[in-house]
Enzyme design. Structure first.
Site, PDB file in Angstrom:
ATOM      1  N   HIS A  72      -3.111 -18.542   5.052  1.00  0.00           N
ATOM      2  CA  HIS A  72      -3.293 -19.074   3.698  1.00  0.00           C
ATOM      3  C   HIS A  72      -2.163 -20.071   3.390  1.00  0.00           C
ATOM      4  O   HIS A  72      -1.023 -19.871   3.807  1.00  0.00           O
ATOM      5  CB  HIS A  72      -3.297 -17.933   2.674  1.00  0.00           C
ATOM      6  N   GLU A  75      -0.408 -20.553   0.860  1.00  0.00           N
ATOM      7  CA  GLU A  75       0.779 -19.982   0.208  1.00  0.00           C
ATOM      8  C   GLU A  75       1.711 -19.368   1.247  1.00  0.00           C
ATOM      9  O   GLU A  75       2.936 -19.437   1.133  1.00  0.00           O
ATOM     10  CB  GLU A  75       0.353 -18.962  -0.867  1.00  0.00           C
ATOM     11  N   SER A 102     -10.019 -23.509  -6.637  1.00  0.00           N
ATOM     12  CA  SER A 102     -10.593 -23.598  -7.988  1.00  0.00           C
ATOM     13  C   SER A 102     -12.118 -23.472  -8.017  1.00  0.00           C
ATOM     14  O   SER A 102     -12.790 -24.152  -8.798  1.00  0.00           O
ATOM     15  CB  SER A 102     -10.139 -24.883  -8.679  1.00  0.00           C
ATOM     16  N   ASN A 112      -9.895 -13.487  -2.997  1.00  0.00           N
ATOM     17  CA  ASN A 112      -8.505 -13.302  -2.602  1.00  0.00           C
ATOM     18  C   ASN A 112      -7.731 -12.945  -3.870  1.00  0.00           C
ATOM     19  O   ASN A 112      -7.460 -13.796  -4.698  1.00  0.00           O
ATOM     20  CB  ASN A 112      -7.992 -14.614  -1.977  1.00  0.00           C
ATOM     21  N   TRP A 113      -7.411 -11.675  -4.003  1.00  0.00           N
ATOM     22  CA  TRP A 113      -6.784 -11.203  -5.242  1.00  0.00           C
ATOM     23  C   TRP A 113      -5.315 -11.605  -5.341  1.00  0.00           C
ATOM     24  O   TRP A 113      -4.694 -11.417  -6.376  1.00  0.00           O
ATOM     25  CB  TRP A 113      -6.932  -9.672  -5.370  1.00  0.00           C
ATOM     26  N   LYS A 114      -4.747 -12.091  -4.239  1.00  0.00           N
ATOM     27  CA  LYS A 114      -3.321 -12.459  -4.210  1.00  0.00           C
ATOM     28  C   LYS A 114      -2.478 -11.272  -4.725  1.00  0.00           C
ATOM     29  O   LYS A 114      -2.854 -10.127  -4.495  1.00  0.00           O
ATOM     30  CB  LYS A 114      -3.092 -13.758  -4.981  1.00  0.00           C
ATOM     31  N   GLY A 116      -5.550 -23.163  -7.378  1.00  0.00           N
ATOM     32  CA  GLY A 116      -4.917 -22.703  -8.616  1.00  0.00           C
ATOM     33  C   GLY A 116      -4.601 -23.820  -9.599  1.00  0.00           C
ATOM     34  O   GLY A 116      -3.895 -23.613 -10.579  1.00  0.00           O
ATOM     35  N   GLY A 147      -9.848 -17.494  -5.518  1.00  0.00           N
ATOM     36  CA  GLY A 147      -8.608 -16.869  -5.972  1.00  0.00           C
ATOM     37  C   GLY A 147      -8.739 -16.399  -7.410  1.00  0.00           C
ATOM     38  O   GLY A 147      -9.295 -15.332  -7.699  1.00  0.00           O
ATOM     39  N   GLY A 148      -8.274 -17.215  -8.332  1.00  0.00           N
ATOM     40  CA  GLY A 148      -8.226 -16.848  -9.750  1.00  0.00           C
ATOM     41  C   GLY A 148      -9.526 -16.274 -10.292  1.00  0.00           C
ATOM     42  O   GLY A 148      -9.521 -15.263 -11.002  1.00  0.00           O
TER      43      GLY A 148
END
Ligand code: PGA
Length: 251
Positions: free
Chosen positions: A94, A96, A212, A9-11, A172, A233-234
């Site tokens: 999601h 967010e 994470s 998930n590149w956000k 995150g 994510g990250g």
């Protein structure tokens, strides 16, 4: 054996040109991967990434979509547009989007049903906040978000649904749920799916862990019985980190 899916998930990262270059590097780095791989760029980066990935085993997803098909919805993007741009799957619900944009289970469910009807696979995210976990509401939150997000989804369509368990406090933050805690939550979700759809659907459902995930913890997570993949994510933003996560089972 359930199949495995690792998604990135590149956000709100990767412009069209950055995404294209990164996708080309991923194709090279993931040539020998054996699991299903999805990358989910921002809307405007979907088409160049899909082009760069064509002919590879990596598929493209979106991070969200409209709950309508077309019309006067300023700023929105529809399922048919995502498909034409090259997406075959969409991440919905999601945390967010739930926390920052007020998305409710009912609203997410409208999108889940629309995505499936339009031929997109769905990654439905569920997960509790730290306050919810600490006040004993973990199971209630997971049951409500799972049943709410999947309301009126048929058991036939469940073969195109992945659930991502993402404890909000682990996203995150560098804090990962222990493999045992994550596995317990996954087992609970699978039990809820069994209640709604029966054992066969529950047993074949892919449940990803997210929060994470890194090269250093992916193996321990993937060793757990009910963890069938990761939503990253990250660590999905560099080849150095994403490739070893996808290749957790190789070498
Ligand atoms: P993270 O994000 O891997 O950066 O914690 C996961 C997600 O939000 O999907």
């Amino acid at each position: 054996m359930r199949s495995v899916c690792i998604a990135g998930n590149w956000k709100m990262n990767m412009s069209p040109s950055e995404g294209r270059a990164f996708a080309k590097a991923l194709v090279e780095a993931l040539k020998d991967a054996t699991v299903r791989v999805v990358v989910a760029p921002p809307y405007v980066t979907i088409a160049p990434v899909a082009e760069a990935l064509s002919g590879s085993r990596i598929t493209v997803g979106a991070q969200n979509m409209s709950d309508n098909l077309s019309g006067a919805f300023t700023g929105e993007v529809s399922a048919p547009m995502l498909k034409e741009a090259g997406a075959s799957v969409v991440i919905l619900g999601h945390s967010e989007r739930r926390a920052l944009y007020g998305e409710t289970d009912e609203f997410i469910n409208r999108k889940v049903r629309l995505a499936l009807a339009q031929g997109l696979d769905v990654i439905l995210c569920v997960g509790e906040t730290l306050a919810e976990r600490e006040s004993g509401k973990l199971e209630h939150v997971l049951a409500t978000q799972t049943a709410g997000g999947l309301k009126d989804v048929t058991s036939r369509d469940m073969s195109r649904v992945i659930i991502a368990y993402e404890p909000v406090w682990a996203i995150g933050t560098g804090k990962t749920a222990t493999p045992e805690d994550a596995n317990a939550a996954h087992a609970f979700i699978r039990g809820e799916i069994a209640k709604l759809y029966g054992k066969a659907v529950a047993e074949s459902l892919i449940i990803q862990y997210g929060g994470s995930v890194k090269p250093s913890n992916v193996k321990d997570l993937m060793a757990m019985e009910h963890i069938d993949g990761a939503l990253v994510g990250g660590a999905s933003l560099t080849v150095e980190q994403f490739a070893p996560i996808v290749r957790y089972n190789i070498g």
